[in-house]
Design a protein around this motif. Sequence first.
Motif, PDB file in Angstrom:
ATOM      1  N   ARG A 119      52.425  36.403  21.804  1.00  0.00           N
ATOM      2  CA  ARG A 119      53.495  35.514  21.357  1.00  0.00           C
ATOM      3  C   ARG A 119      53.913  35.808  19.920  1.00  0.00           C
ATOM      4  O   ARG A 119      55.097  35.714  19.579  1.00  0.00           O
ATOM      5  N   GLU A 120      52.951  36.158  19.081  1.00  0.00           N
ATOM      6  CA  GLU A 120      53.293  36.532  17.708  1.00  0.00           C
ATOM      7  C   GLU A 120      54.152  37.800  17.705  1.00  0.00           C
ATOM      8  O   GLU A 120      55.122  37.910  16.941  1.00  0.00           O
ATOM      9  N   ALA A 178      61.821  38.567  18.622  1.00  0.00           N
ATOM     10  CA  ALA A 178      62.905  37.593  18.770  1.00  0.00           C
ATOM     11  C   ALA A 178      63.763  37.540  17.505  1.00  0.00           C
ATOM     12  O   ALA A 178      64.988  37.368  17.578  1.00  0.00           O
ATOM     13  N   GLY A 179      63.117  37.687  16.349  1.00  0.00           N
ATOM     14  CA  GLY A 179      63.883  37.736  15.105  1.00  0.00           C
ATOM     15  C   GLY A 179      64.805  38.942  15.063  1.00  0.00           C
ATOM     16  O   GLY A 179      65.968  38.837  14.645  1.00  0.00           O
ATOM     17  N   HIS A 180      64.292  40.101  15.509  1.00  0.00           N
ATOM     18  CA  HIS A 180      65.133  41.301  15.568  1.00  0.00           C
ATOM     19  C   HIS A 180      66.298  41.092  16.534  1.00  0.00           C
ATOM     20  O   HIS A 180      67.445  41.470  16.245  1.00  0.00           O
ATOM     21  N   ALA A 181      65.970  40.518  17.693  1.00  0.00           N
ATOM     22  CA  ALA A 181      66.997  40.302  18.717  1.00  0.00           C
ATOM     23  C   ALA A 181      68.087  39.371  18.207  1.00  0.00           C
ATOM     24  O   ALA A 181      69.286  39.608  18.416  1.00  0.00           O
ATOM     25  N   TYR A 182      67.682  38.308  17.539  1.00  0.00           N
ATOM     26  CA  TYR A 182      68.664  37.359  17.005  1.00  0.00           C
ATOM     27  C   TYR A 182      69.566  38.043  15.976  1.00  0.00           C
ATOM     28  O   TYR A 182      70.758  37.740  15.887  1.00  0.00           O
ATOM     29  N   SER A 183      69.009  38.957  15.200  1.00  0.00           N
ATOM     30  CA  SER A 183      69.808  39.682  14.206  1.00  0.00           C
ATOM     31  C   SER A 183      70.917  40.484  14.878  1.00  0.00           C
ATOM     32  O   SER A 183      72.052  40.523  14.389  1.00  0.00           O
ATOM     33  N   TRP A 199      59.999  47.853  16.795  1.00  0.00           N
ATOM     34  CA  TRP A 199      59.699  46.979  17.932  1.00  0.00           C
ATOM     35  C   TRP A 199      58.243  47.215  18.344  1.00  0.00           C
ATOM     36  O   TRP A 199      57.949  48.079  19.169  1.00  0.00           O
ATOM     37  N   ASP A 200      57.351  46.437  17.774  1.00  0.00           N
ATOM     38  CA  ASP A 200      55.915  46.622  17.996  1.00  0.00           C
ATOM     39  C   ASP A 200      55.496  46.082  19.367  1.00  0.00           C
ATOM     40  O   ASP A 200      55.859  44.965  19.745  1.00  0.00           O
ATOM     41  N   THR A 201      54.752  46.898  20.106  1.00  0.00           N
ATOM     42  CA  THR A 201      54.219  46.466  21.415  1.00  0.00           C
ATOM     43  C   THR A 201      52.721  46.723  21.497  1.00  0.00           C
ATOM     44  O   THR A 201      52.170  46.843  22.592  1.00  0.00           O
ATOM     45  N   SER A 202      52.046  46.813  20.343  1.00  0.00           N
ATOM     46  CA  SER A 202      50.621  47.152  20.343  1.00  0.00           C
ATOM     47  C   SER A 202      49.771  46.076  21.028  1.00  0.00           C
ATOM     48  O   SER A 202      48.778  46.395  21.696  1.00  0.00           O
ATOM     49  N   ALA A 203      50.135  44.802  20.872  1.00  0.00           N
ATOM     50  CA  ALA A 203      49.363  43.732  21.518  1.00  0.00           C
ATOM     51  C   ALA A 203      49.450  43.846  23.037  1.00  0.00           C
ATOM     52  O   ALA A 203      48.465  43.615  23.752  1.00  0.00           O
ATOM     53  N   GLN A 254      59.690  44.549  28.731  1.00  0.00           N
ATOM     54  CA  GLN A 254      60.475  45.668  29.251  1.00  0.00           C
ATOM     55  C   GLN A 254      61.594  46.056  28.285  1.00  0.00           C
ATOM     56  O   GLN A 254      62.129  47.172  28.349  1.00  0.00           O
ATOM     57  N   PHE A 255      61.958  45.163  27.356  1.00  0.00           N
ATOM     58  CA  PHE A 255      63.118  45.393  26.497  1.00  0.00           C
ATOM     59  C   PHE A 255      62.874  46.246  25.252  1.00  0.00           C
ATOM     60  O   PHE A 255      63.728  47.070  24.898  1.00  0.00           O
ATOM     61  N   PRO A 256      61.763  46.077  24.503  1.00  0.00           N
ATOM     62  CA  PRO A 256      61.606  46.825  23.250  1.00  0.00           C
ATOM     63  C   PRO A 256      61.837  48.331  23.340  1.00  0.00           C
ATOM     64  O   PRO A 256      62.533  48.889  22.470  1.00  0.00           O
ATOM     65  N   PRO A 257      61.303  49.045  24.360  1.00  0.00           N
ATOM     66  CA  PRO A 257      61.586  50.483  24.419  1.00  0.00           C
ATOM     67  C   PRO A 257      63.087  50.781  24.587  1.00  0.00           C
ATOM     68  O   PRO A 257      63.594  51.771  24.038  1.00  0.00           O
ATOM     69  N   LEU A 258      63.786  49.928  25.314  1.00  0.00           N
ATOM     70  CA  LEU A 258      65.231  50.105  25.494  1.00  0.00           C
ATOM     71  C   LEU A 258      65.965  49.912  24.167  1.00  0.00           C
ATOM     72  O   LEU A 258      66.871  50.676  23.826  1.00  0.00           O
TER      73      LEU A 258
END
Length: 229
Positions: free
Chosen positions: A53-54, A60-65, A105-109, A135-139
């Motif tokens: 969630r973190e 989500a902040g990036h997406a909102y931007s 776009w970090d997906t390590s978690a 599924q979205f960050p790599p895109l």
Amino acid sequence: MEVRKPKPVHSWGDLIGEIGVIVLGVLIALAAEQAVEMVHWNHQLVETRKALREEIDTGAGHAYSHRAIYDCNAKALTKLREELLKSGPVWKAKPTAYEALLFTWDTSAWRTAQASGTLGHMTPAELNGYASAYQFPPLFEAQEAKDQDDAAQLELLAYDVNLGDGMRGRMLEAVNRAERQNWLLALGTKQFLESAAAVGVTLSDNDKKKIDAQIGAPDTDCSVRAKAE
């Protein structure tokens, strides 16, 4: 030292009793092992949910931007196309007023949760919810990379440029690609924000205001702020 020999079994009742004690001991041991394992995975799930969630909250902040900048970028590109079409053979230097955003776009978690096997202990509905968001960050990374290339090409218009020899056409093609990436990012980030909300991650009004203040308006003709629907 005195060694006591086990008492001989004198009847079937005694034998059954002895077997019962052994079976009971095994069952108690298995139940204890399962309880310890359950406690372990419950702890893992709590920590994993928090980390996911973190990570999604940052995304989500990036997406909102991207949602916030969409209208201003669309207007800037429309204006740029009109000016390119009206310009004579020599383009007079002017800023493009187009802002191509680039984020990590970090997906390590998520990758850690996959490798640890923790995801297998989630309910199918919960797992699908997180998988939908991730599924979205790599895109977005791929789209932002393309957007950076187009923005770099359009930056040439910050200088005097001869629009002959196909240059005008190449600039118009870059505008078209940038428009498509701008639209795809606005659409994709809207879907990402919806997926984030489905797993309990939503930006506060205060977070949105901070992003609005950071993004600002790309040019003096654009005063539009975020319209994340």
